[in-house]
Design an enzyme around this catalytic site. Structure first.
Site, PDB file in Angstrom:
ATOM      1  N   CYS A 373       0.798  -1.236   0.000  1.00 29.32           N
ATOM      2  CA  CYS A 373       0.000   0.000   0.000  1.00 29.32           C
ATOM      3  C   CYS A 373       0.832   1.289   0.000  1.00 29.32           C
ATOM      4  CB  CYS A 373      -1.003   0.050   1.151  1.00 29.32           C
ATOM      5  SG  CYS A 373      -1.213  -1.440   2.069  1.00 29.32           S
ATOM      6  N   ARG A 402       7.119 -11.177   5.392  1.00 32.10           N
ATOM      7  CA  ARG A 402       6.694 -11.147   6.793  1.00 32.10           C
ATOM      8  C   ARG A 402       7.517 -12.167   7.560  1.00 32.10           C
ATOM      9  NH1 ARG A 402       0.811  -9.987   5.899  1.00 32.10           N
ATOM     10  NH2 ARG A 402       0.970  -8.280   4.393  1.00 32.10           N
ATOM     11  N   GLN A 420       1.233 -10.953  -3.413  1.00 33.09           N
ATOM     12  CA  GLN A 420      -0.205 -10.718  -3.318  1.00 33.09           C
ATOM     13  C   GLN A 420      -0.778 -10.333  -4.675  1.00 33.09           C
ATOM     14  OE1 GLN A 420       0.021  -7.589  -0.290  1.00 33.09           O
ATOM     15  NE2 GLN A 420      -1.107  -8.948   1.066  1.00 33.09           N
ATOM     16  N   ASP A 422      -2.454  -7.945  -5.487  1.00 35.31           N
ATOM     17  CA  ASP A 422      -2.826  -6.742  -4.762  1.00 35.31           C
ATOM     18  C   ASP A 422      -3.341  -5.632  -5.684  1.00 35.31           C
ATOM     19  OD1 ASP A 422      -3.184  -5.453  -2.418  1.00 35.31           O
ATOM     20  OD2 ASP A 422      -1.062  -5.139  -1.961  1.00 35.31           O
ATOM     21  N   HIS A 424      -4.932  -1.294  -5.139  1.00 32.42           N
ATOM     22  CA  HIS A 424      -5.471  -0.239  -4.283  1.00 32.42           C
ATOM     23  C   HIS A 424      -6.317   0.697  -5.124  1.00 32.42           C
ATOM     24  CE1 HIS A 424      -2.153  -1.866  -1.901  1.00 32.42           C
ATOM     25  NE2 HIS A 424      -3.016  -1.695  -0.930  1.00 32.42           N
ATOM     26  N   LYS A 507     -14.557  -4.759   6.136  1.00 34.35           N
ATOM     27  CA  LYS A 507     -13.891  -5.604   5.144  1.00 34.35           C
ATOM     28  C   LYS A 507     -14.747  -6.794   4.744  1.00 34.35           C
ATOM     29  CE  LYS A 507     -11.478  -8.490   8.454  1.00 34.35           C
ATOM     30  NZ  LYS A 507     -10.238  -9.105   8.853  1.00 34.35           N
ATOM     31  N   HIS A 553      -8.333  -1.542  -0.261  1.00 34.36           N
ATOM     32  CA  HIS A 553      -7.273  -2.529  -0.498  1.00 34.36           C
ATOM     33  C   HIS A 553      -7.974  -3.795  -0.947  1.00 34.36           C
ATOM     34  CE1 HIS A 553      -4.542  -0.469   2.537  1.00 34.36           C
ATOM     35  NE2 HIS A 553      -5.723  -0.062   2.933  1.00 34.36           N
TER      36      HIS A 553
HETATM   37 ZN   LIG Z   1      -3.052  -2.482   0.930  1.00 31.92          ZN
END
Ligand SMILES: [Zn+2]
Ligand SMILES: [Zn+2]
Length: 697
Positions: A373, A402, A420, A422, A424, A507, A553
């Site tokens: 992000c 992580r 991910q 991912d 945004h 979420k 997200h």
């Molecule tokens: Zn994010």
């Protein structure tokens, strides 16, 4: 005179102190027969627990015929079964010392010290199970008795088991003002164990059980402490459930992505590279690339913009986002700026000083990115935005790192570096609802193409009583409502859970059940009011003034690692043709047909089909078996007669018979169609329209 409130809201009054058993009996004899425990004001208790004040009571029952048993009943049965197992083991091996025996999700274990005696072997399971069966047959009551901490500790000192003494000391430290034992039968004449309980009323309530495995463990989980033996078992209300569980276990084993990953050469974890750091080998890389292409195409249709960002970012970036110095324990330590490091060294900074500086976040350097992000936010902030530009949708298959505890790492589902799916989305308040629906549309398309029809959605809302949430309540109401509406559009079951929202927004989580019905938590879509604030993001509204965008997200499949791990198990490694690492293998019947096999191979590859030819000396049956082991979807067996007519003889994974010959061009055309449509068009039906197939089950 306690008044008891039952779950349906009805009440019953009792003249004297009562117990859950008496309450059950008061309702019906049948209920009392199948009751195994109770929740008294929410706390799981023995059926014989005295009740002297008003209370809410939920009886916990276990019925032989029921399909799904109450999880509370299963917990009571499983823990009680651990007692029975421990007694049985001590009958056979009186010298061993017991440590700790809790219930698990589907069973139980007992940690036992075999110090000074022969280690336990699974060959002894039969004898132990026989003892257990006889204890259960005798239907002995679990009898609870209580001693003061003083008397209890004295008893334990006399008995001399340091493990039980330690358990008791811990219980006292945690606030227990007495110690309790459970006897399987009558005090002073039967086997007993120091235990907090609760248990089923008698051993006969343990319906079906099986011992499963032995593992080594350590006292308190500490590798420097005593070595213990952990004996695992499973227990259920009735035999049918046990049988079903064992069958599922068997099937799960065959589908285990760690086993299949090795066998099909999909990925590798290498000690020299590091735990939890996955190496995608060529076969697995194909699956991942195909899946990324597919998701990427869908994102393009939805007007996302692809971006790429580096794997590290300055600590200051993460100070602004709040990832640093908070959440340090789940991240790799920072890469310290080389200049600062040498300056600190010259000042005589010790390792302890350095560690303190890190803890306080007082150093300069870089972080392996734990999230994508902040980078995407800086891309958004790199140019001014008008309301007309919104929504801005930035997508990246972004790799993040992580620090997972090493014990938690296994295969593809728990890793220390992962990519991910991912993205945004930066949008106006009014656009949130539409964007959420768009995110869920994508999920729907992808699950459908992968044949994952059994999934559900969990909407995480804020807890009305808490004040930890950022953003104004009105916006929250709107966003929560938008999440609900979006979930509704999927046409699959969904639940809402209060208190499950992040502090920065509501979420939506996805849970998919694979073909065996096992649930897998995948990714999430989250509304965020916090980061736009922290990074002071703006857009110019129709009024010419600056406004704050909302961020969404979304990484609906979580990570490529986890998702493909789930897919391997879902398909048992037999990927649909479009995803399969090797789509077609050409097998020459004998050496004479090798040239024609090459011709077929060239034609397949010219159309972009991933194919190989097996021209080794083995007999054709062996070649077919090898290919089947690798779960290759299509085999083309070619001999002189096929060569003459430009045909191929087709075998398909999952179909028992040889399908016969078809022209090479027809086959390749049909297969290309199946691949490009990702399985929508079926080559089998086009090549063999009138055939009946013998399916291999
Ligand atoms: Zn994010
Ligand atoms: Zn117990």
């Amino acid at each position: 005179m306690p008044t008891i409130t039952l779950p349906d809201g009805t009440t019953r009054s009792f003249k004297n102190d009562t117990t859950p058993f008496e309450i059950a009996l008061d309702i019906s004899e049948g209920l009392a027969q199948c009751a195994v425990g109770a929740r008294i004001d929410g706390v799981l208790c023995d059926l014989s627990t005295p009740i002297s004040n008003d209370a809410e009571v939920k009886l916990v029952t276990a019925r032989k015929g029921e399909k799904e048993s109450d999880p509370d009943a299963l917990e009571l049965i499983r823990h009680s079964c651990a007692h029975v197992m421990a007694e049985a083991i001590q009958r056979i091996r009186p010298a061993v010392k017991l440590v700790y025996g809790p219930a698990l999700d589907s069973g139980f274990y007992y940690d036992i010290s075999f110090e000074g005696s022969e280690p336990l072997s699974s060959e002894e399971f039969e004898a132990i199970e026989k003892e257990m069966a006889s204890i259960i047959d005798e239907d002995r009551p679990f009898t609870r008795y209580e001693l003061s901490t003083g008397d209890g500790m004295k008893k334990l000192q006399d008995e001399g088991s340091k493990y039980k003494i330690d358990n008791a000391e811990r219980a006292i430290e945690a606030g227990s003002d007495s110690l309790t034992w459970y006897v399987t039968g009558e005090p002073n004449s039967n086997w007993e164990d120091l235990c907090r309980g609760p248990h089923v009323p008698s051993t006969g309530k343990i319906g079906a059980f099986k011992l499963q495995s032995i593992a080594s463990s350590y006292w308190h989980g500490d590798a420097d402490s005593d070595s213990l033996t952990r004996v695992y078992g499973v227990a259920f209300v009735h035999k049918k459930q046990l049988k079903k569980h064992l069958k599922l276990q068997e099937e799960s084993k065959l589908r285990d992505h760690r086993v299949l990953g090795k066998k099909l050469r999909l990925f590798h974890i290498d000690e020299q590279v590091g735990q939890g750091l996955l190496l995608w080998t060529p076969n697995g890389a194909v699956v991942r690339q195909q899946l990324q292409n597919f998701i990427g195409e869908e994102l393009q249709k939805q007007n996302y913009s692809q971006v790429f960002t580096p794997h590290i970012g300055k600590l200051d970036l993460y100070r602004t986002s709040g990832h640093y110095p908070y959440y340090q324990e789940s991240q790799y330590p920072p890469l310290i700026d080389p200049e600062q490091l040498s300056k600190l060294a010259s000042e005589g900074c010790t390792c302890g000083d350095l560690s303190n500086l890190m803890k306080q976040g007082d150093i300069e350097g870089y972080l392996l990115k734990p999230m994508n992000c902040p980078h995407h936010i800086r891309i958004y902030a790199s140019s001014p935005h008008s309301y007309r530009d919104l929504p801005v949708r930035l997508a990246e298959f972004g790799t993040v790192y992580r620090w997972e505890q090493s014990g938690e790492i296994g295969g593809m589902t728990r890793v220390r570096g992962f990519t991910q799916d991912d993205a945004h989305l930066f949008c106006t308040e009014e656009q949130v609802a539409g964007e959420l629906i768009g995110c869920l549309d994508l999920v729907k398309i992808i699950f459908k193409t992968l044949g994952m029809h059994d999934y559900k959605v969990r909407v995480g809302l804020r807890d009305a009583d808490s004040d930890k949430y950022v953003g104004d309540p009105e916006k929250w109401d709107k966003a929560e409502d938008a999440c609900r509406k979006a979930a509704e559009t999927l046409g699959v079951p969904w639940v809402e859970e209060a208190g499950e929202a992040a502090f920065y927004g509501p979420k939506i989580d996805f849970i998919v059940n694979d073909v065996l019905g096992r649930p897998w938590q995948l990714g999430t879509v989250q509304v965020d009011y916090n980061l736009p604030e922290r990074f002071d993001l703006t857009y110019i509204g129709p009024d010419g003034k600056e406004h704050r965008p909302v961020m969404i997200h979304r990484a609906p499949f979580g990570s490529m690692e986890r998702f493909i791990g789930v897919l391997i198990e879902h398909f048992a490694g037999a990927f649909p043709t479009w995803l399969a690492p090797e789509q077609v293998r050409v097998l020459a019947i004998s050496e004479k047909s090798n040239d024609y096999a090459d011709t077929v191979l060239d034609a397949l590859r010219a159309r972009g089909i991933r194919a190989t030819a097996d021209q080794c000396d083995e007999r054709i049956q062996a070649k077919i078996r090898n290919a089947a082991d690798l779960k290759i979807p299509w085999l083309l067996v070619v001999g002189p007669r096929d060569a003459e007519k430009n045909n191929v003889s087709v075998r398909k994974r999952g179909i028992l018979q040889d399908l016969g010959a078809v022209s090479m061009d027809t086959f390749i055309g049909a297969l290309t169609g199946e691949i490009s449509s990702r399985g929508e068009s079926k080559a089998l039906e086009i090549c063999f329209p009138d055939s009946e197939f013998l399916i291999d089950t």
